[in-house]
Scaffold this motif. Structure first.
Motif, PDB file in Angstrom:
ATOM      1  N   SER A   1      -1.775 -10.606   2.787  1.00  0.00           N
ATOM      2  CA  SER A   1      -2.717 -11.722   2.901  1.00  0.00           C
ATOM      3  C   SER A   1      -4.144 -11.303   2.566  1.00  0.00           C
ATOM      4  O   SER A   1      -4.968 -12.139   2.230  1.00  0.00           O
ATOM      5  CB  SER A   1      -2.657 -12.317   4.302  1.00  0.00           C
ATOM      6  OG  SER A   1      -2.944 -11.316   5.262  1.00  0.00           O
ATOM      7  N   ASP A   2      -4.408 -10.009   2.683  1.00  0.00           N
ATOM      8  CA  ASP A   2      -5.742  -9.508   2.376  1.00  0.00           C
ATOM      9  C   ASP A   2      -5.665  -7.995   2.156  1.00  0.00           C
ATOM     10  O   ASP A   2      -4.628  -7.375   2.371  1.00  0.00           O
ATOM     11  CB  ASP A   2      -6.733  -9.863   3.499  1.00  0.00           C
ATOM     12  CG  ASP A   2      -6.258  -9.404   4.868  1.00  0.00           C
ATOM     13  OD1 ASP A   2      -5.816  -8.251   5.003  1.00  0.00           O
ATOM     14  OD2 ASP A   2      -6.326 -10.206   5.812  1.00  0.00           O
ATOM     15  N   PHE A   3      -6.763  -7.421   1.741  1.00  0.00           N
ATOM     16  CA  PHE A   3      -6.787  -5.997   1.425  1.00  0.00           C
ATOM     17  C   PHE A   3      -6.512  -5.145   2.659  1.00  0.00           C
ATOM     18  O   PHE A   3      -5.771  -4.167   2.596  1.00  0.00           O
ATOM     19  CB  PHE A   3      -8.142  -5.618   0.805  1.00  0.00           C
ATOM     20  CG  PHE A   3      -8.166  -4.218   0.283  1.00  0.00           C
ATOM     21  CD1 PHE A   3      -7.630  -3.903  -0.953  1.00  0.00           C
ATOM     22  CD2 PHE A   3      -8.725  -3.197   1.023  1.00  0.00           C
ATOM     23  CE1 PHE A   3      -7.637  -2.616  -1.437  1.00  0.00           C
ATOM     24  CE2 PHE A   3      -8.743  -1.894   0.545  1.00  0.00           C
ATOM     25  CZ  PHE A   3      -8.203  -1.602  -0.698  1.00  0.00           C
ATOM     26  N   ARG A   4      -7.071  -5.525   3.785  1.00  0.00           N
ATOM     27  CA  ARG A   4      -6.884  -4.758   5.024  1.00  0.00           C
ATOM     28  C   ARG A   4      -5.408  -4.693   5.416  1.00  0.00           C
ATOM     29  O   ARG A   4      -4.910  -3.654   5.840  1.00  0.00           O
ATOM     30  CB  ARG A   4      -7.700  -5.379   6.153  1.00  0.00           C
ATOM     31  CG  ARG A   4      -7.588  -4.595   7.451  1.00  0.00           C
ATOM     32  CD  ARG A   4      -8.459  -5.205   8.491  1.00  0.00           C
ATOM     33  NE  ARG A   4      -9.831  -5.094   8.008  1.00  0.00           N
ATOM     34  CZ  ARG A   4     -10.892  -4.974   8.768  1.00  0.00           C
ATOM     35  NH1 ARG A   4     -10.770  -4.983  10.063  1.00  0.00           N
ATOM     36  NH2 ARG A   4     -12.088  -4.874   8.258  1.00  0.00           N
ATOM     37  N   THR A   5      -4.690  -5.815   5.260  1.00  0.00           N
ATOM     38  CA  THR A   5      -3.253  -5.840   5.552  1.00  0.00           C
ATOM     39  C   THR A   5      -2.509  -4.908   4.615  1.00  0.00           C
ATOM     40  O   THR A   5      -1.614  -4.166   5.034  1.00  0.00           O
ATOM     41  CB  THR A   5      -2.717  -7.283   5.424  1.00  0.00           C
ATOM     42  OG1 THR A   5      -3.422  -8.113   6.351  1.00  0.00           O
ATOM     43  CG2 THR A   5      -1.233  -7.348   5.708  1.00  0.00           C
ATOM     44  N   GLY A   6      -2.875  -4.928   3.339  1.00  0.00           N
ATOM     45  CA  GLY A   6      -2.255  -4.031   2.372  1.00  0.00           C
ATOM     46  C   GLY A   6      -2.509  -2.576   2.718  1.00  0.00           C
ATOM     47  O   GLY A   6      -1.609  -1.731   2.634  1.00  0.00           O
ATOM     48  N   LEU A   7      -3.717  -2.268   3.118  1.00  0.00           N
ATOM     49  CA  LEU A   7      -4.059  -0.898   3.482  1.00  0.00           C
ATOM     50  C   LEU A   7      -3.272  -0.434   4.702  1.00  0.00           C
ATOM     51  O   LEU A   7      -2.757   0.688   4.728  1.00  0.00           O
ATOM     52  CB  LEU A   7      -5.560  -0.792   3.739  1.00  0.00           C
ATOM     53  CG  LEU A   7      -6.100   0.601   4.021  1.00  0.00           C
ATOM     54  CD1 LEU A   7      -5.780   1.565   2.888  1.00  0.00           C
ATOM     55  CD2 LEU A   7      -7.598   0.534   4.264  1.00  0.00           C
ATOM     56  N   ALA A   8      -3.130  -1.304   5.696  1.00  0.00           N
ATOM     57  CA  ALA A   8      -2.340  -0.947   6.883  1.00  0.00           C
ATOM     58  C   ALA A   8      -0.884  -0.687   6.506  1.00  0.00           C
ATOM     59  O   ALA A   8      -0.251   0.245   7.020  1.00  0.00           O
ATOM     60  CB  ALA A   8      -2.435  -2.054   7.931  1.00  0.00           C
ATOM     61  N   PHE A   9      -0.353  -1.490   5.600  1.00  0.00           N
ATOM     62  CA  PHE A   9       1.020  -1.297   5.131  1.00  0.00           C
ATOM     63  C   PHE A   9       1.155   0.035   4.408  1.00  0.00           C
ATOM     64  O   PHE A   9       2.082   0.811   4.674  1.00  0.00           O
ATOM     65  CB  PHE A   9       1.418  -2.464   4.223  1.00  0.00           C
ATOM     66  CG  PHE A   9       2.797  -2.353   3.635  1.00  0.00           C
ATOM     67  CD1 PHE A   9       3.918  -2.261   4.439  1.00  0.00           C
ATOM     68  CD2 PHE A   9       2.973  -2.364   2.255  1.00  0.00           C
ATOM     69  CE1 PHE A   9       5.191  -2.171   3.894  1.00  0.00           C
ATOM     70  CE2 PHE A   9       4.237  -2.281   1.702  1.00  0.00           C
ATOM     71  CZ  PHE A   9       5.349  -2.185   2.523  1.00  0.00           C
ATOM     72  N   VAL A  10       0.218   0.328   3.520  1.00  0.00           N
ATOM     73  CA  VAL A  10       0.256   1.596   2.778  1.00  0.00           C
ATOM     74  C   VAL A  10       0.164   2.783   3.741  1.00  0.00           C
ATOM     75  O   VAL A  10       0.863   3.787   3.572  1.00  0.00           O
ATOM     76  CB  VAL A  10      -0.856   1.648   1.710  1.00  0.00           C
ATOM     77  CG1 VAL A  10      -1.019   3.047   1.140  1.00  0.00           C
ATOM     78  CG2 VAL A  10      -0.567   0.639   0.601  1.00  0.00           C
ATOM     79  N   GLU A  11      -0.672   2.675   4.756  1.00  0.00           N
ATOM     80  CA  GLU A  11      -0.787   3.766   5.734  1.00  0.00           C
ATOM     81  C   GLU A  11       0.546   3.988   6.459  1.00  0.00           C
ATOM     82  O   GLU A  11       0.972   5.126   6.655  1.00  0.00           O
ATOM     83  CB  GLU A  11      -1.900   3.478   6.734  1.00  0.00           C
ATOM     84  CG  GLU A  11      -3.275   3.624   6.120  1.00  0.00           C
ATOM     85  CD  GLU A  11      -4.399   3.220   7.065  1.00  0.00           C
ATOM     86  OE1 GLU A  11      -4.123   2.607   8.126  1.00  0.00           O
ATOM     87  OE2 GLU A  11      -5.555   3.506   6.734  1.00  0.00           O
ATOM     88  N   ALA A  12       1.214   2.901   6.855  1.00  0.00           N
ATOM     89  CA  ALA A  12       2.507   3.024   7.540  1.00  0.00           C
ATOM     90  C   ALA A  12       3.563   3.611   6.601  1.00  0.00           C
ATOM     91  O   ALA A  12       4.369   4.455   7.019  1.00  0.00           O
ATOM     92  CB  ALA A  12       2.955   1.670   8.077  1.00  0.00           C
TER      93      ALA A  12
ATOM     94  N   VAL B   1       2.387   4.422  -5.261  1.00  0.00           N
ATOM     95  CA  VAL B   1       1.842   3.253  -4.580  1.00  0.00           C
ATOM     96  C   VAL B   1       0.676   2.683  -5.380  1.00  0.00           C
ATOM     97  O   VAL B   1      -0.199   3.426  -5.813  1.00  0.00           O
ATOM     98  CB  VAL B   1       1.338   3.620  -3.165  1.00  0.00           C
ATOM     99  CG1 VAL B   1       0.719   2.420  -2.468  1.00  0.00           C
ATOM    100  CG2 VAL B   1       2.449   4.228  -2.332  1.00  0.00           C
ATOM    101  N   THR B   2       0.681   1.359  -5.544  1.00  0.00           N
ATOM    102  CA  THR B   2      -0.456   0.654  -6.122  1.00  0.00           C
ATOM    103  C   THR B   2      -0.890  -0.401  -5.116  1.00  0.00           C
ATOM    104  O   THR B   2      -0.118  -1.311  -4.789  1.00  0.00           O
ATOM    105  CB  THR B   2      -0.089  -0.022  -7.457  1.00  0.00           C
ATOM    106  OG1 THR B   2       0.401   0.969  -8.364  1.00  0.00           O
ATOM    107  CG2 THR B   2      -1.295  -0.714  -8.064  1.00  0.00           C
ATOM    108  N   LEU B   3      -2.111  -0.265  -4.624  1.00  0.00           N
ATOM    109  CA  LEU B   3      -2.672  -1.193  -3.651  1.00  0.00           C
ATOM    110  C   LEU B   3      -3.696  -2.066  -4.351  1.00  0.00           C
ATOM    111  O   LEU B   3      -4.689  -1.563  -4.876  1.00  0.00           O
ATOM    112  CB  LEU B   3      -3.328  -0.416  -2.507  1.00  0.00           C
ATOM    113  CG  LEU B   3      -4.192  -1.208  -1.521  1.00  0.00           C
ATOM    114  CD1 LEU B   3      -3.388  -2.270  -0.802  1.00  0.00           C
ATOM    115  CD2 LEU B   3      -4.848  -0.260  -0.538  1.00  0.00           C
ATOM    116  N   THR B   4      -3.421  -3.351  -4.412  1.00  0.00           N
ATOM    117  CA  THR B   4      -4.362  -4.317  -4.964  1.00  0.00           C
ATOM    118  C   THR B   4      -4.351  -5.532  -4.060  1.00  0.00           C
ATOM    119  O   THR B   4      -3.480  -5.682  -3.209  1.00  0.00           O
ATOM    120  CB  THR B   4      -3.969  -4.762  -6.397  1.00  0.00           C
ATOM    121  OG1 THR B   4      -2.689  -5.391  -6.349  1.00  0.00           O
ATOM    122  CG2 THR B   4      -3.921  -3.584  -7.346  1.00  0.00           C
TER     123      THR B   4
END
Length: 118
Positions: A30-41, A55-58
């Motif tokens: 839903s947003d960049f912060r959510t994506g970042l939390a997912f990538v961290e997990a 991994v590609t985070l956009t």
């Protein structure tokens, strides 16, 4: 040990697609912060098993590619990590977007169904 296409498909990994010699998934955030939390997990899970996805985070997606670089194809390690990543996504309320295509490593466009027609 590399796996055959039927063995990979039998793994029943919703949201993951075989594209070339790798598994691919794209998860909607839903947003960049959510994506970042997912990538961290995902990173923590990958570290635990010493097997790491590309991994590609956009915004608004996280794209993942799994292959066993030592053999250049999909192995049981990839299937196992894909399953763990899918569980993390479910726990975080993320959905996958299965109908997408990515370029293969040689730069050719490859359909997620494995054909070269589109």
């Amino acid at each position: 040990m590399t796996l055959s296409v039927p063995e990979i498909l039998d793994a029943d990994l919703p949201g993951w697609r075989l594209n070339g010699k790798a598994l691919h998934a794209r998860f909607v955030t839903s947003d960049f912060r959510t994506g970042l939390a997912f990538v961290e997990a995902v990173g923590e899970a990958a570290e635990r098993v010493d097997h790491h996805p590309d991994v590609t985070l956009t915004y608004p997606y996280v794209q993942l590619r799994l292959t066993s670089h030592d053999v250049g194809e999909v192995t049981r390690r990839d299937l196992d990590l894909a399953s763990v990543i899918a569980q993390i996504a479910r726990e975080q309320g993320l959905s996958s977007e299965p109908a997408f295509s990515l370029p293969d490593p040689e730069g050719n466009q490859a359909c997620v169904c494995g054909c070269s027609d589109h």
